[in-house]
Structures are given as C-alpha cells and as structure tokens.
Design an enzyme around this catalytic site. Structure first.
Site, PDB file in Angstrom:
ATOM      1  CB  ILE A 224      -1.631  35.315  -6.569  1.00  0.00           C
ATOM      2  CG1 ILE A 224      -0.666  36.438  -6.176  1.00  0.00           C
ATOM      3  CG2 ILE A 224      -0.937  33.958  -6.426  1.00  0.00           C
ATOM      4  CD1 ILE A 224      -0.191  36.369  -4.736  1.00  0.00           C
TER       5      ILE A 224
ATOM      6  NE  ARG B 202       2.301  36.380 -11.393  1.00  0.00           N
ATOM      7  CZ  ARG B 202       2.220  35.311 -10.592  1.00  0.00           C
ATOM      8  NH1 ARG B 202       2.216  34.096 -11.123  1.00  0.00           N
ATOM      9  NH2 ARG B 202       2.145  35.447  -9.294  1.00  0.00           N
TER      10      ARG B 202
ATOM     11  CG  PHE C 297      -1.390  35.990 -13.983  1.00  0.00           C
ATOM     12  CD1 PHE C 297      -1.253  35.968 -15.362  1.00  0.00           C
ATOM     13  CD2 PHE C 297      -1.891  37.124 -13.375  1.00  0.00           C
ATOM     14  CE1 PHE C 297      -1.610  37.069 -16.127  1.00  0.00           C
ATOM     15  CE2 PHE C 297      -2.242  38.237 -14.139  1.00  0.00           C
ATOM     16  CZ  PHE C 297      -2.106  38.208 -15.518  1.00  0.00           C
ATOM     17  CD  GLU C 298       1.473  31.033  -9.391  1.00  0.00           C
ATOM     18  OE1 GLU C 298       1.692  29.872  -9.807  1.00  0.00           O
ATOM     19  OE2 GLU C 298       2.379  31.873  -9.233  1.00  0.00           O
ATOM     20  N   GLY C 299      -3.323  29.788 -11.749  1.00  0.00           N
ATOM     21  CA  GLY C 299      -4.263  28.751 -12.154  1.00  0.00           C
ATOM     22  C   GLY C 299      -4.406  27.691 -11.072  1.00  0.00           C
TER      23      GLY C 299
END
Length: 485
Positions: free
Chosen positions: A48, A177, A51-53
């Site tokens: 998570i 993702r 990909f969220e950064g």
C-alpha cells in the site's frame, strides 16, 4: 477514491479491538471472528505504501483531501504537515476499516483466504473503497464467491486489472498496482514453515494458552507458565499473530509467540509464505545499522539493528551511494543499509541467546543488599543447536527499592532478565527505600495507639527488642537525620 474515515469509525465498523492477546485472564468476547486471516501483514502494508506514496502535506485526490499514505483528512487537519512515522500510524488506524469491508464479505460467503490473498484484497479495497457490498459488477468478487480454484491465473489477473481507470482513462500507475495485487494474490498458499532449533521463553506473567490449532477459536488444551522455555517446531502467521507449534507436558499444540521471547535458533522476524529467493544478511557494523521507513538517508529512523543480528532481506534498492535492503526487525518493517552487512552463512556458528539453567541461591534480599549470583548457572545457545554453561557473564540491576527487582544477565551481547524479591529494612514503614520523617511519625503514632491499620510492627521494631517504644522512634529520627545530613 476513498471516503474520509476517523479512528472512531474504524472501531465502529470492525466492532472490536485492534488486537487480542491470547493470554489467560483477558476476555475474548471482543475479538473479531472472521474466516481465515483477519489482519493485513507488514508485506501488505508495504505494498500500500509503495503505490500510495508519501505526502507530507494534504493534497486533493479526485474526491477528497489525502495525506501520508493516501489517508483521507480534512483540508486543514495538518497545517504543518506530518512525518512518515505519523503517516504510518494513520495508515494502520484507517486500514482497519478496509479490513472490516473484506472480512464482512468473506464471512458472508464463508470464504477462506491465505495471508497473501488477504493482503491483496485489502490493498485493492483501500484504493477503491467498499466494492464488496451488493456489487455484482466486481468480477473478482464473483470469482471468490464461486470458488477461486475454478479460474485460471490469467482470469484472476484480468479481474484485478479491470479496475485501473480514473476519469475513464487507464492510468499506468493503477494498472501496475492491479498487476502487483494480482501477483501477490496468486502467490503461494502455504503460510506454515518448519523451523529448526528455535527456543522461546514465555514472557507473559500469566502464561500463554496452548491451543489445539493455530487460531484463537481453537480448543485450549493447557497453559504454558511464565518463564517456561519451549522448542518451536513450526510457525505460521494467522489472526494477526505469529504462532508456534510446540510440545508441553506431553501435549502437542500451538501458542502465540507474540508473548514469548526468542532465545536461540535461526529466526525470521516475519513469517513469509513463499521465502524462495529471499536472502539472510548479518550486520557486521559494531554500532549496528539504522532501520528507516524507506530507502534513503532522508527518511525517519525507526530503530537500530544491532551488530550480529540476522535479518531477512525481501528486496534491494540503490540510493545515496548505498545498497538498501527491505527487512523487518523487532516487529518494525523498514529498510537498512547492506553495505555494513554480509550474506549469512547458515553453517557459521553464532551465539543466539542465553538463559538461566539454575536460579541463584539467593532470590530474596533486604533493600540495599548487593545482588549475589552464587549458585546461578547460565547456558549459551548457538545457531547450530549447541549449548554450553558459561561463567563470564555480567549482572546489572539494583536491590535498593522494596518490591520486585529486575536483574539483567548479559553475555557477549545477549541478555536475560530474572526477578528477585526485595523486602524493606527496619524503619522503612512506607517502603520507599529509605527511613524518612514519615516513618518516624508512623512509629510515634503506633506508640500513641494511633497507627494505621496496615502498620507493619516488624518494620517498626528498629532495635529488634520485640517492643515498639520511644527508642525506636528516636532511632528512626536519627536514621532520617543521618540520611539527610
């Protein structure tokens, strides 16, 4: 994409506390009951985060303001921004809600998934919201209901990839993702790994339950007492706990290792279902290496991995002139520099830990007495399974305060803690480790028949003549004056 959710909402949705220790004396009525796995793993959280950064300041994201690792917030909630540590805490608080969405769906159809599948579904849900409720258009939902074994790997991957658009356009980031979530979902199904020569000591003072199977709903077949040393033959991760299969008092079962201390034997800090290709490294820097939230020297330090520690490296990256390895240590997932580590050779004999074979002859002290290790036997345990009695150990701790005192036994960087009883000395009526004015007053009150009900006459008899009189009061006052001269 995601709705704004507070921690209070997280509690309401799941209807339970965030964790449930499997130790005697703690109620299990508030534990979330779900099919199979019920908590996302550190590997899932890492996916998570990737990909969220990380966003230090709130940013508008399609339909809401987000900060940290994609957590929905009010626009002005964090005017000064947040740290990565705060972002990690927010993620762990809010992800409980998305775990609840997945759990409710799985429970409704009695579907059981392994840890990798569960991690992939929670990541999928964290990005898209609750797509599981009354939604027949979600293909992966249909596949799970019908039985995932009825579909090919390609069909499952394609089902994930259907959800990679925003504003009607395919976004490369979302597509990647979905591909990674599908890859994780299709990863090996076994979450149990055999182990060799692992010795653990029970840390919970009330003991740990021995269960028939590795799940908190399984039958209890015994209780393993505090300080018991057990040998673990197999480990698995389930219900958010690491479980160990052991034998105790002639009974074979499973116990939660979260409430035990690893003593010896090769160990991985996290049970990984498919360990193929992962490497073990040994820290060779005398000062240890820093464990950071992400690879790069600008990221926050979580802790220090000490010299000699064996870590499992799941991924490597290059940055700032260093080679970084993704790992976990003492329950914290992060990255550390591998330039100060070396590949671990399983054939090398290392000191894994120590434990006390025999307690010291003296375990009860009067406050102020020095700790005496006479009669104590300390055993060192090595990675090869070899044990030996050692004598060059050190002891740290004090026995100045009445109560239970902790003595730390140390040998070549490995430690073990034992407890001794410290009783107050004569005159220390209030048991604070010294004779003070309150003690003198307590003795005077006793002489005047005005003592408290809990007055300890044995402590008040300072001259040991079996009578508490003015001489004891005078002596207590002299002791007080001497201590405060």
């Amino acid at each position: 994409m995601k709705k704004l959710l507070s921690l209070l909402t997280a509690i309401v949705v799941t209807g339970a506390c965030f964790f449930s220790p499997d130790v005697p004396g703690i109620s299990e009525t508030s534990v979330v009951r779900s099919v199979g796995v019920s908590r996302i793993s550190e590997n899932g959280l890492m996916l998570i985060k990737e990909f969220e950064g990380f966003l230090q300041y709130a940013k508008w994201d399609y339909k809401q303001w987000t900060i940290g690792y994609g957590t929905g917030v009010d626009k002005n909630a964090y005017p000064n921004g947040i740290t990565e540590a705060e972002a990690d805490r927010l993620l762990r608080e809010v992800v409980v809600v998305y775990e609840g969405y997945v759990q409710n769906f799985l429970n409704s159809y009695d579907i059981e998934v392994n840890q990798n599948q569960y991690d992939a579904l929670v990541s999928f849900t964290y990005n898209l919201g609750n797509v599981w409720k009354n939604t027949s258009e979600v293909t992966i939902r249909t596949y799970l209901i019908n039985g995932i074994s009825n579909y090919t790997d390609k069909q499952i991957t394609d089902a994930f990839k259907l959800w990679c658009k925003a504003g009607g356009e395919v976004l490369p980031g979302l597509l990647r993702r979905r591909e990674e979530e599908a890859k994780l979902f299709l990863k090996g199904t076994s979450v149990s790994v055999p182990v060799k020569n692992e010795r653990w000591r029970i840390k919970s003072t009330t003991g740990v339950r021995l269960r028939k199977d590795s799940v908190t709903t399984s039958d209890i077949i015994g209780v393993i007492p505090y300080n018991t040393l057990v040998t673990v033959e197999e480990k698995t991760e389930r219900d958010g706990f690491v479980w160990g299969r052991i034998s105790y008092n002639g009974k074979n079962g499973w116990c939660v290792l979260d409430y035990a201390e690893h003593v010896s034997g090769s160990i991985e800090t996290t049970v990984v279902p498919d360990g193929t290709g992962y490497q073990k490294w040994r820290i060779v820097s005398d000062d240890g290496v820093k464990l950071r939230y992400n690879y790069g020297t600008e990221h926050e330090v979580l802790g220090v991995v000490p010299y000699g520690a064996i870590i499992t490296v799941y991924e490597q990256q290059s940055k700032d002139g260093y080679i970084w390895g993704r790992t976990d240590f003492e329950g914290k997932a992060g990255w550390c520099v591998l330039n100060y580590a070396s590949l671990f050779d399983d054939s090398e004999e290392l000191l894994d830990g120590i434990y006390v074979v025999e307690l010291p002859s003296k375990t009860t002290y009067t406050a102020g007495e020095l700790f005496d290790s006479s009669g104590m036997k300390v055993s060192a345990l090595y990675s090869t399974g070899r044990e030996e009695i050692v004598s060059e150990y050190g002891c740290n701790g004090n026995t100045t305060m009445p109560g239970i005192s902790t003595i730390t036994v140390e040998y070549r960087g490995k430690c073990f803690e034992l407890s001794v009883v410290v009783t107050p000395f004569a005159g220390d009526i209030n048991k604070n480790g010294t004779v003070d004015i309150q003690d003198s007053l307590s003795i005077k009150k006793h002489i005047l028949a005005d003592a408290d009900e809990d007055f300890d006459a044995e402590l008040g008899d300072m001259n040991s003549d079996d009578v508490i009189n003015i001489f004891d009061s005078i002596r207590a006052k002299k002791e007080f004056l001497y201590n405060n001269r």
